[in-house]
Design a protein around this motif. Structure first.
Motif, mmCIF file in Angstrom:
data_model
loop_
_atom_site.group_PDB
_atom_site.id
_atom_site.type_symbol
_atom_site.label_atom_id
_atom_site.label_comp_id
_atom_site.label_asym_id
_atom_site.label_seq_id
_atom_site.Cartn_x
_atom_site.Cartn_y
_atom_site.Cartn_z
ATOM 1 N N CYS A 1 12.329 4.665 14.481
ATOM 2 C CA CYS A 1 12.351 6.065 14.902
ATOM 3 C C CYS A 1 13.217 6.182 16.152
ATOM 4 N N VAL A 2 14.100 7.151 16.150
ATOM 5 C CA VAL A 2 14.846 7.516 17.349
ATOM 6 C C VAL A 2 14.743 9.017 17.523
ATOM 7 N N GLY A 3 14.839 9.454 18.748
ATOM 8 C CA GLY A 3 14.763 10.876 19.022
ATOM 9 C C GLY A 3 14.302 11.108 20.444
ATOM 10 N N SER A 4 13.695 12.265 20.660
ATOM 11 C CA SER A 4 13.243 12.615 22.005
ATOM 12 C C SER A 4 12.015 13.506 21.914
ATOM 13 N N VAL A 5 11.213 13.463 22.980
ATOM 14 C CA VAL A 5 10.013 14.298 23.064
ATOM 15 C C VAL A 5 9.965 14.991 24.420
ATOM 16 N N GLU B 1 13.345 9.877 25.917
ATOM 17 C CA GLU B 1 13.960 9.321 24.714
ATOM 18 C C GLU B 1 12.934 8.407 24.055
ATOM 19 N N ILE B 2 12.838 8.478 22.744
ATOM 20 C CA ILE B 2 11.990 7.532 22.010
ATOM 21 C C ILE B 2 12.807 6.259 21.839
ATOM 22 N N VAL B 3 12.350 5.169 22.423
ATOM 23 C CA VAL B 3 13.062 3.899 22.269
ATOM 24 C C VAL B 3 12.379 2.989 21.259
ATOM 25 N N SER B 4 11.144 3.325 20.880
ATOM 26 C CA SER B 4 10.445 2.569 19.854
ATOM 27 C C SER B 4 9.234 3.361 19.384
ATOM 28 N N LEU B 5 8.993 3.322 18.090
ATOM 29 C CA LEU B 5 7.764 3.855 17.502
ATOM 30 C C LEU B 5 7.439 2.936 16.333
ATOM 31 N N VAL B 6 6.304 2.274 16.404
ATOM 32 C CA VAL B 6 5.924 1.314 15.369
ATOM 33 C C VAL B 6 4.453 1.460 15.040
ATOM 34 N N GLY B 7 4.079 1.040 13.832
ATOM 35 C CA GLY B 7 2.671 1.008 13.477
ATOM 36 C C GLY B 7 2.425 1.351 12.029
ATOM 37 N N LYS C 1 -4.858 6.506 6.804
ATOM 38 C CA LYS C 1 -5.617 7.686 7.237
ATOM 39 C C LYS C 1 -5.822 7.748 8.745
ATOM 40 N N ASP C 2 -6.209 6.644 9.347
ATOM 41 C CA ASP C 2 -6.348 6.591 10.805
ATOM 42 C C ASP C 2 -5.129 5.850 11.355
ATOM 43 N N ALA C 3 -4.037 6.581 11.517
ATOM 44 C CA ALA C 3 -2.776 5.974 11.948
ATOM 45 C C ALA C 3 -2.937 5.179 13.233
ATOM 46 N N HIS C 4 -2.232 4.064 13.313
ATOM 47 C CA HIS C 4 -2.234 3.219 14.510
ATOM 48 C C HIS C 4 -0.785 3.024 14.929
ATOM 49 N N LEU C 5 -0.338 3.867 15.851
ATOM 50 C CA LEU C 5 1.055 3.866 16.291
ATOM 51 C C LEU C 5 1.156 3.568 17.777
ATOM 52 N N HIS C 6 2.169 2.780 18.120
ATOM 53 C CA HIS C 6 2.511 2.539 19.519
ATOM 54 C C HIS C 6 3.912 3.080 19.745
ATOM 55 N N ILE C 7 4.116 3.655 20.929
ATOM 56 C CA ILE C 7 5.404 4.272 21.242
ATOM 57 C C ILE C 7 5.868 3.809 22.623
ATOM 58 N N SER C 8 7.178 3.636 22.746
ATOM 59 C CA SER C 8 7.812 3.387 24.038
ATOM 60 C C SER C 8 8.774 4.532 24.296
ATOM 61 N N LEU C 9 8.717 5.049 25.515
ATOM 62 C CA LEU C 9 9.531 6.200 25.905
ATOM 63 C C LEU C 9 10.305 5.872 27.171
ATOM 64 N N ALA C 10 11.539 6.373 27.267
ATOM 65 C CA ALA C 10 12.357 6.175 28.461
ATOM 66 C C ALA C 10 12.602 7.533 29.114
ATOM 67 N N VAL D 1 12.166 6.537 9.828
ATOM 68 C CA VAL D 1 12.247 5.844 8.551
ATOM 69 C C VAL D 1 10.884 5.205 8.308
ATOM 70 N N ILE D 2 10.300 5.516 7.148
ATOM 71 C CA ILE D 2 8.958 5.070 6.792
ATOM 72 C C ILE D 2 9.056 4.124 5.600
ATOM 73 N N GLY D 3 8.338 3.032 5.676
ATOM 74 C CA GLY D 3 8.261 2.107 4.551
ATOM 75 C C GLY D 3 6.870 2.142 3.956
ATOM 76 N N GLU D 4 6.771 1.706 2.706
ATOM 77 C CA GLU D 4 5.463 1.557 2.073
ATOM 78 C C GLU D 4 5.457 0.278 1.258
ATOM 79 N N GLY D 5 4.466 -0.571 1.501
ATOM 80 C CA GLY D 5 4.280 -1.767 0.693
ATOM 81 C C GLY D 5 3.769 -1.359 -0.673
ATOM 82 N N SER D 6 4.609 -1.478 -1.685
ATOM 83 C CA SER D 6 4.301 -0.958 -3.018
ATOM 84 C C SER D 6 3.082 -1.601 -3.671
ATOM 85 N N ASP D 7 2.767 -2.838 -3.329
ATOM 86 C CA ASP D 7 1.633 -3.546 -3.931
ATOM 87 C C ASP D 7 0.430 -3.628 -3.005
#
Length: 145
Positions: free
Chosen positions: A41-45, A71-77, A81-90, A114-120
């Motif tokens: 993820c890139v962008g700004s908040v 600036e969003i420098v990282s968004l991962v997780g 249903k109960d999302a677990h995301l960590h973000i780094s901001l500059a 960009v979102i991925g999904e483990g198909s199996d």
């Protein structure tokens, strides 16, 4: 542990004023994704609410509310249903702050995700008595059949 698993990739762009976390949860629900995760993820908040690393199950109020442009420098997780995301901001000086994304991630100009999904795979969360938090449980979709 499960896998390996092929992945499907989705792309999402959010615009000014949209809230990232709720938009991601809605996207996952609409697409009926079972094992989704953020690839990049890139962008700004303009604001964000984060839980800091020293929070515990008995003291979850280690929270900061940010109200400036970042600036969003990282968004991962993971995005089940109960999302677990960590973000780094500059900030404007390049200083970074990060933590567990609680909400209020309001887009300033854009958020290209960009979102991925483990198909199996299938992600759920269950309370872990050792950590005191609902933790990720990874399953195989074949186990659901």
């Amino acid at each position: 542990m499960a896998g390996p698993s092929p992945i499907s990739v989705y792309a999402l762009r959010l615009g000014p004023g949209e809230e990232i976390l709720s938009s991601l949860v809605r996207f996952v629900e609409e697409k009926e994704l079972k094992a989704p995760f953020v690839i990049t993820c890139v962008g700004s908040v303009t604001k964000a609410t984060l839980r800091l690393a020293n929070a515990t199950a008995s003291n979850t109020n280690e929270i900061i509310h940010l109200n400036e442009k970042f600036e969003i420098v990282s968004l991962v997780g993971t995005l089940n249903k109960d999302a677990h995301l960590h973000i780094s901001l500059a900030d404007k000086d390049g200083k970074t702050v990060g933590g567990h994304a609680v909400g209020d991630l309001e887009v300033f100009t854009t958020a290209e995700i960009v979102i991925g999904e483990g198909s199996d795979l299938h992600f759920t969360r269950e309370m872990d008595e050792h950590t005191g938090f609902p933790e990720l449980v990874i399953g195989s979709r074949s186990e659901l059949a």
